[in-house]
Design a protein around this motif. Structure first.
Motif, PDB file in Angstrom:
ATOM      1  N   THR A 114       0.626  -1.311   0.227  1.00 37.81           N
ATOM      2  CA  THR A 114       0.103   0.497  -0.096  1.00 37.81           C
ATOM      3  C   THR A 114       0.693   1.226   0.487  1.00 37.81           C
ATOM      4  O   THR A 114       1.834   1.184   0.468  1.00 37.81           O
ATOM      5  N   LEU A 115       0.455   2.162  -0.784  1.00 39.42           N
ATOM      6  CA  LEU A 115       1.218   3.060  -0.608  1.00 39.42           C
ATOM      7  C   LEU A 115       0.161   5.052  -0.206  1.00 39.42           C
ATOM      8  O   LEU A 115      -0.866   4.820  -1.125  1.00 39.42           O
ATOM      9  N   ALA A 116       0.841   5.415   0.162  1.00 38.60           N
ATOM     10  CA  ALA A 116       0.405   6.610   0.926  1.00 38.60           C
ATOM     11  C   ALA A 116       0.913   8.222   0.665  1.00 38.60           C
ATOM     12  O   ALA A 116       2.207   7.563   0.297  1.00 38.60           O
ATOM     13  N   TRP A 117       0.085   9.072   0.537  1.00 35.81           N
ATOM     14  CA  TRP A 117       0.613  10.495   0.810  1.00 35.81           C
ATOM     15  C   TRP A 117       0.538  11.597   2.012  1.00 35.81           C
ATOM     16  O   TRP A 117      -0.986  10.580   2.475  1.00 35.81           O
ATOM     17  N   PHE A 118       1.352  11.794   2.808  1.00 37.90           N
ATOM     18  CA  PHE A 118       0.812  12.388   3.863  1.00 37.90           C
ATOM     19  C   PHE A 118       1.315  13.642   3.620  1.00 37.90           C
ATOM     20  O   PHE A 118       2.262  13.852   2.350  1.00 37.90           O
TER      21      PHE A 118
ATOM     22  N   ILE B 130      -4.657   9.747  -6.811  1.00 38.80           N
ATOM     23  CA  ILE B 130      -3.698   8.975  -6.339  1.00 38.80           C
ATOM     24  C   ILE B 130      -3.826   7.662  -7.215  1.00 38.80           C
ATOM     25  O   ILE B 130      -5.300   7.408  -7.735  1.00 38.80           O
ATOM     26  N   SER B 131      -2.496   7.933  -7.879  1.00 35.04           N
ATOM     27  CA  SER B 131      -2.569   6.526  -8.900  1.00 35.04           C
ATOM     28  C   SER B 131      -1.272   5.837  -9.200  1.00 35.04           C
ATOM     29  O   SER B 131      -0.628   6.230  -8.132  1.00 35.04           O
ATOM     30  N   ARG B 132      -1.373   4.721  -9.622  1.00 33.75           N
ATOM     31  CA  ARG B 132       0.077   3.873  -9.187  1.00 33.75           C
ATOM     32  C   ARG B 132       0.116   3.426 -10.758  1.00 33.75           C
ATOM     33  O   ARG B 132      -0.380   2.677 -11.259  1.00 33.75           O
ATOM     34  N   ASP B 133       1.257   3.048 -11.028  1.00 37.98           N
ATOM     35  CA  ASP B 133       1.236   1.803 -11.952  1.00 37.98           C
ATOM     36  C   ASP B 133       2.244   0.617 -11.538  1.00 37.98           C
ATOM     37  O   ASP B 133       1.663   0.846 -10.668  1.00 37.98           O
TER      38      ASP B 133
ATOM     39  N   TYR C 272       1.799   7.846  -8.445  1.00 37.84           N
ATOM     40  CA  TYR C 272       0.881   9.286  -8.446  1.00 37.84           C
ATOM     41  C   TYR C 272       0.049  10.327  -7.363  1.00 37.84           C
ATOM     42  O   TYR C 272      -0.539   9.181  -6.479  1.00 37.84           O
ATOM     43  N   LEU C 273       0.514  11.640  -7.415  1.00 36.04           N
ATOM     44  CA  LEU C 273      -1.001  12.058  -6.857  1.00 36.04           C
ATOM     45  C   LEU C 273      -1.201  13.255  -7.684  1.00 36.04           C
ATOM     46  O   LEU C 273       0.034  14.159  -7.405  1.00 36.04           O
ATOM     47  N   GLN C 274      -2.418  13.145  -8.199  1.00 37.85           N
ATOM     48  CA  GLN C 274      -2.456  14.363  -9.292  1.00 37.85           C
ATOM     49  C   GLN C 274      -3.347  15.169  -8.263  1.00 37.85           C
ATOM     50  O   GLN C 274      -4.536  14.681  -7.561  1.00 37.85           O
TER      51      GLN C 274
ATOM     52  N   ILE D  65      -3.247   4.050  -1.419  1.00 33.81           N
ATOM     53  CA  ILE D  65      -3.969   3.255  -2.657  1.00 33.81           C
ATOM     54  C   ILE D  65      -2.862   1.627  -2.461  1.00 33.81           C
ATOM     55  O   ILE D  65      -2.320   1.418  -1.624  1.00 33.81           O
ATOM     56  N   ALA D  66      -4.351   0.566  -2.198  1.00 30.02           N
ATOM     57  CA  ALA D  66      -3.766  -0.454  -1.765  1.00 30.02           C
ATOM     58  C   ALA D  66      -3.078  -1.507  -3.203  1.00 30.02           C
ATOM     59  O   ALA D  66      -2.933  -0.652  -4.305  1.00 30.02           O
ATOM     60  N   TYR D  67      -1.894  -2.109  -2.693  1.00 28.77           N
ATOM     61  CA  TYR D  67      -1.534  -3.300  -3.770  1.00 28.77           C
ATOM     62  C   TYR D  67      -1.695  -3.227  -5.267  1.00 28.77           C
ATOM     63  O   TYR D  67      -1.369  -3.097  -6.065  1.00 28.77           O
ATOM     64  N   ASN D  68      -3.415  -3.199  -5.309  1.00 27.82           N
ATOM     65  CA  ASN D  68      -3.118  -3.749  -6.848  1.00 27.82           C
ATOM     66  C   ASN D  68      -4.604  -2.192  -7.090  1.00 27.82           C
ATOM     67  O   ASN D  68      -4.570  -2.151  -7.922  1.00 27.82           O
TER      68      ASN D  68
END
Length: 123
Positions: free
Chosen positions: A33-37, A70-73, A79-81, A51-54
């Motif tokens: 899981t990835l996050a922005w603080f 938030i999105s991820r590849d 990413y944070l838009q 955002i969770a791993y999937n």
């Protein structure tokens, strides 16, 4: 040890947009899981989004819902838009990595952190 490197911060006017990226130095980034603080000097670090791993589960702070995405590849970048920026969005933004798939808001659930990137929004 994995390193997280944020980029994309800077100065923006209220109402404008900025995009942040966070790239990890490891190939297993996609499992977490990835996050922005964000943090304003003198204040506690504040949850923004995760955002969770999937990629199927996300969580947002009420203050950014509808404005931030938030999105991820499938490799090593999250990413944070940020749109419709407000002066109160001014802070140092950190990305973080954790194991909890329910995208928790507590910073205690995230064990790896980047160095942060400054976002300043002028009125």
């Amino acid at each position: 040890q994995v390193q997280l490197v944020e980029s994309g911060g800077g100065l923006a006017q209220a109402g404008a947009s900025l995009n942040l990226s966070c790239t990890a130095s490891e190939r297993t980034f996609f499992r977490y899981t990835l996050a922005w603080f964000r943090q304003v000097r003198g204040n506690e670090r504040e949850f923004v989004t995760a955002i969770a791993y999937n990629g199927r589960v996300t969580n947002y702070a009420d203050s950014v819902k509808g404005r931030f995405t938030i999105s991820r590849d499938d490799k090593n970048t999250v990413y944070l838009q940020m749109t419709s920026l407000k002066p109160e969005d001014t802070a140092v933004y950190y990305c973080a990595r954790g194991a909890a798939s329910n995208c928790p808001k507590s910073s205690l659930n995230y064990v790896t952190w980047g160095q942060g990137t400054q976002v300043t929004v002028s009125s």
